[in-house]
Design an enzyme around this catalytic site. Structure first.
Site, PDB file in Angstrom:
ATOM      1  N   ASP A 163      -5.289  19.385 -14.209  1.00 21.48           N
ATOM      2  CA  ASP A 163      -5.695  18.078 -14.722  1.00 21.48           C
ATOM      3  C   ASP A 163      -5.302  18.077 -16.199  1.00 21.48           C
ATOM      4  O   ASP A 163      -5.930  18.733 -17.027  1.00 21.48           O
ATOM      5  CB  ASP A 163      -7.205  17.904 -14.539  1.00 21.48           C
ATOM      6  CG  ASP A 163      -7.728  16.582 -15.100  1.00 21.48           C
ATOM      7  OD1 ASP A 163      -7.047  15.978 -15.954  1.00 21.48           O
ATOM      8  OD2 ASP A 163      -8.830  16.160 -14.697  1.00 21.48           O
ATOM      9  N   LYS A 209      -7.194   7.223 -19.467  1.00 17.10           N
ATOM     10  CA  LYS A 209      -7.419   7.751 -20.815  1.00 17.10           C
ATOM     11  C   LYS A 209      -6.145   7.537 -21.654  1.00 17.10           C
ATOM     12  O   LYS A 209      -5.767   6.416 -21.902  1.00 17.10           O
ATOM     13  CB  LYS A 209      -7.839   9.216 -20.718  1.00 17.10           C
ATOM     14  CG  LYS A 209      -8.906   9.489 -19.629  1.00 17.10           C
ATOM     15  CD  LYS A 209     -10.238   8.827 -19.893  1.00 17.10           C
ATOM     16  CE  LYS A 209     -11.168   8.798 -18.688  1.00 17.10           C
ATOM     17  NZ  LYS A 209     -11.450  10.077 -18.048  1.00 17.10           N
ATOM     18  N   ARG A 261       0.838  -1.213   0.000  1.00 17.27           N
ATOM     19  CA  ARG A 261       0.000   0.000   0.000  1.00 17.27           C
ATOM     20  C   ARG A 261       0.869   1.257   0.000  1.00 17.27           C
ATOM     21  O   ARG A 261       0.488   2.288  -0.545  1.00 17.27           O
ATOM     22  CB  ARG A 261      -0.959  -0.005   1.193  1.00 17.27           C
ATOM     23  CG  ARG A 261      -1.762   1.298   1.335  1.00 17.27           C
ATOM     24  CD  ARG A 261      -3.001   1.152   2.211  1.00 17.27           C
ATOM     25  NE  ARG A 261      -2.707   0.531   3.483  1.00 17.27           N
ATOM     26  CZ  ARG A 261      -2.151   1.152   4.540  1.00 17.27           C
ATOM     27  NH1 ARG A 261      -1.834   2.424   4.476  1.00 17.27           N
ATOM     28  NH2 ARG A 261      -1.907   0.493   5.660  1.00 17.27           N
ATOM     29  N   TYR A 263     -14.408  18.211 -15.785  1.00 18.81           N
ATOM     30  CA  TYR A 263     -15.008  16.880 -15.889  1.00 18.81           C
ATOM     31  C   TYR A 263     -16.099  16.750 -14.812  1.00 18.81           C
ATOM     32  O   TYR A 263     -15.892  17.169 -13.660  1.00 18.81           O
ATOM     33  CB  TYR A 263     -13.892  15.855 -15.672  1.00 18.81           C
ATOM     34  CG  TYR A 263     -14.343  14.424 -15.570  1.00 18.81           C
ATOM     35  CD1 TYR A 263     -14.831  13.749 -16.686  1.00 18.81           C
ATOM     36  CD2 TYR A 263     -14.282  13.752 -14.353  1.00 18.81           C
ATOM     37  CE1 TYR A 263     -15.242  12.439 -16.585  1.00 18.81           C
ATOM     38  CE2 TYR A 263     -14.688  12.425 -14.253  1.00 18.81           C
ATOM     39  CZ  TYR A 263     -15.173  11.777 -15.372  1.00 18.81           C
ATOM     40  OH  TYR A 263     -15.579  10.481 -15.262  1.00 18.81           O
TER      41      TYR A 263
HETATM   42  C1  LIG Z   1     -11.923  10.501 -16.746  1.00 21.19           C
HETATM   43  C2  LIG Z   1     -11.466  11.782 -16.201  1.00 21.19           C
HETATM   44  C3  LIG Z   1     -11.250  11.968 -14.822  1.00 21.19           C
HETATM   45  C4  LIG Z   1     -11.537  10.878 -13.804  1.00 21.19           C
HETATM   46  O1  LIG Z   1     -10.654   9.822 -13.951  1.00 21.19           O
HETATM   47  P1  LIG Z   1     -11.018   8.282 -13.553  1.00 21.19           P
HETATM   48  O2  LIG Z   1      -9.826   7.524 -13.966  1.00 21.19           O
HETATM   49  O3  LIG Z   1     -12.276   7.926 -14.302  1.00 21.19           O
HETATM   50  O4  LIG Z   1     -11.269   8.283 -12.079  1.00 21.19           O
HETATM   51  C5  LIG Z   1     -10.755  13.182 -14.383  1.00 21.19           C
HETATM   52  N1  LIG Z   1     -10.504  14.194 -15.261  1.00 21.19           N
HETATM   53  C6  LIG Z   1     -10.715  14.069 -16.577  1.00 21.19           C
HETATM   54  C7  LIG Z   1     -10.408  15.203 -17.478  1.00 21.19           C
HETATM   55  C8  LIG Z   1     -11.209  12.868 -17.102  1.00 21.19           C
HETATM   56  O5  LIG Z   1     -11.414  12.755 -18.413  1.00 21.19           O
END
Ligand SMILES: *Cc1c(COP(=O)(O)O)cnc(C)c1O
Length: 411
Positions: free
Chosen positions: A200, A225, A66, A127
C-alpha cells in the site's frame, strides 16, 4: 523494443512529465488537448472488437462500463506509466482496490503455488480500515493472519518461518509514526518463501518511490489521498505486471468496484499536478517538522526527513522525497489537545490526508481509536499525538498557524 522506445515521445521522461502527458495524446479519434469524459455504459461492437475479445484482449476493448471505460483507461495508463508497471486497474475506493489485490494474491497463492499457503502476513502498522478488512473479511472466511513489525526484518522472518504465508501486505510508509518499509529487503524475503508482496503505497506515491521496482508484486493506493490530491474524489488503484493486472481486472468485473467516469476524470486531472504537489507537500512538511522539533511545547516529532527518526536512513535510501505527513506529541499530553485544536485558524481538523489543504487529526480518536493503551505504546504513539497532513499553502503561513496554536501550551 528499441524502435518502440524511439517512437515513444515519453521514453526516458521523468515523473513530472509523465504526470502531464502519459495516458493520452490528441489524435484522429479526438483532437482535444484534454481527454473528455465518456459517460456511455455500453459500447457498439464491430468485427475488430470481436476479434480483440476472441484474442483475449477483452480488457482493452470498450464493451460495458463495469468492465472498463475510455475515461478510466486514460487514468490507468497514466498511473501505470508513473508506477513503471505494465498495467493498472482503477477502483471506486482504496478499500475496494486493496480487497481486489488481496483476493487476487490469495487466489493464485492458495491453489497454484503451494497448497495450503493461505496465511496473510501483514504489517502491524496498517491503516485501521485495512486491518478491519483483513480481520472481518479474510479472517472470517478462514484465512490465517500473522502480524509483524514493519520496521523489524527479524520479526518478518519469524512470521515467514511458519511456512504457510502466501501473501505479505505492508504500507510503504505507515501511519501515524511514519515507519518506512525496507521494501527491497522485505521483497527478498517474500521471494525466498514464494509469497506475493502487496504494498500500500498511499503515503509515498509513485513520485517518491516506484514500489514495483523495489520489489512489490502488487502496488495499491488509496487515490483518495495524494493521487487525487484535492479532497474531492474517492478512488483506489492497483498496479502490477500484465498477469496480476489481468487477475485484478477480472475481480473488479466480478465484484463491481469500478470507478465512475466522472470520478476517473477528476482523479486523472489531479494526477497532472502530482509531482508538483508532492514537492510542495514535502517542502512544507520538512519546514514544519523542523519548526516543531525546536518548539518547547513539543515533546517529539515523527518525520522520516528528520535525522533522529528511526526510519531516516531507510527513507534516504528508498524515497526521493520525505513525504507530506508529520506527526508530533504535545509535551502537555492529551489534556492539551482540545486547546491546541481550538487555536488553529488555518489548518482544518479533519481525517484523511494528501489534499492541498493542511489537515490535522488525532490518531488516538480517529484512525487508531481501537488500540489499547499498551498497543499504543507498542506502536510508539505517545500522549498528545497529532497527525498533520501538510498542504501546499505557503509554509510560513502554516508554521505561523502552529506557532499561534502552540503558544502557552508548554508544560
Ligand atoms: C485512506 C487509506 C486507505 C483506504 O482508502 P479509501 O479510499 O478510504 O477506501 C487505505 N490505505 C491507506 C494507507 C489509507 O490512508
Amino acid at each position: 523494443m528499441n524502435s518502440a522506445h524511439e517512437s515513444d515521445p515519453l521514453h526516458g521522461c521523468s515523473p513530472a512529465t509523465l504526470c502531464v502527458h502519459a495516458g493520452y495524446r490528441p489524435g484522429p479519434a479526438s483532437e482535444g488537448v484534454v481527454a473528455g469524459i465518456e459517460r456511455s455504459t455500453t459500447f457498439q461492437q464491430n468485427p475488430a472488437s470481436y476479434a480483440a475479445i476472441r484474442a483475449g484482449r477483452g480488457p482493452e476493448v470498450p464493451i460495458y462500463a463495469r468492465y472498463g471505460h475510455p475515461t478510466g483507461a486514460v487514468l490507468e495508463r497514466r498511473i501505470a506509466a508513473l508506477e513503471g508497471t505494465p498495467g493498472s486497474v482503477a477502483f471506486s475506493s482504496g478499500s475496494a482496490a486493496l480487497h481486489a489485490a488481496l483476493r487476487a494474491a490469495l487466489s493464485v497463492t492458495r491453489p497454484v503455488t503451494r497448497p495450503g499457503a493461505g496465511a496473510v502476513a501483514h504489517a502491524r502498522q496498517l491503516y485501521g480500515g485495512s486491518l478491519d478488512l483483513l480481520q472481518q473479511s479474510l479472517a472470517g472466511q478462514g484465512t490465517t493472519l500473522r502480524a509483524f513489525d514493519v520496521g523489524d526484518l527479524d520479526d518478518l522472518e519469524r512470521v515467514l518461518a511458519a511456512g504457510d504465508v502466501g501473501v505479505v501486505l505492508c504500507e510503504s510508509v505507515s501511519n501515524p509514526t511514519l515507519v518506512v518499509a525496507d521494501l527491497p529487503a522485505i521483497a527478498e524475503r517474500c521471494r525466498a518463501q514464494g509469497a506475493t508482496l502487496i504494498v500500500d503505497a498511499t503515503f509515498s506515491t509513485p513520485i517518491a518511490q516506484r514500489a514495483a521496482a523495489q520489489g512489490a508484486d502488487l502496488v495499491m493506493h488509496s487515490a483518495t489521498k495524494y493521487l487525487g490530491g484535492h479532497s474531492d474524489v474517492t478512488a483506489g488503484v492497483v498496479s502490477g505486471n500484465a498477469e496480476w493486472t489481468a487477475r485484478v481486472w477480472e475481480l473488479r468485473k466480478l465484484y463491481g468496484g469500478c470507478l465512475d467516469p466522472q470520478a476517473a476524470f477528476l482523479l486523472d486531472r489531479g494526477l497532472k499536478t502530482l509531482a508538483l504537489r508532492m514537492r510542495a507537500h514535502a517542502e512544507g512538511a520538512t519546514r514544519l517538522a523542523a519548526f516543531l522539533e525546536s518548539h518547547a511545547a513539543v515533546e517529539r516529532v515523527h518525520y522520516p526527513g528528520l535525522q533522529g527518526h528511526p526510519s531516516h536512513d531507510t527513507a534516504s535510501r528508498l524515497l526521493s522525497l520525505p513525504g507530506g505527513v508529520v506527526a508530533f506529541e504535545l509535551g502537555a499530553g492529551d489534556e492539551a489537545l482540545p486547546r491546541f485544536l481550538a487555536r488553529l485558524r488555518l489548518a482544518l481538523d479533519a481525517p484523511s490526508l494528501g489534499g492541498v489543504e493542511t489537515l490535522v487529526s488525532l490518531p488516538t480518536v480517529m484512525s487508531h481509536a481501537k488500540l489499547s493503551e499498551a498497543q499504543r505504546r507498542e506502536a510508539d504513539m505517545g500522549p498528545g499525538l497529532v497527525r498533520v497532513s501538510v498542504g501546499i499553502e505557503d509554509p510560513d503561513d502554516v508554521i505561523a498557524d502552529f506557532e499561534r496554536a502552540l503558544a502557552g501550551l508548554s508544560g
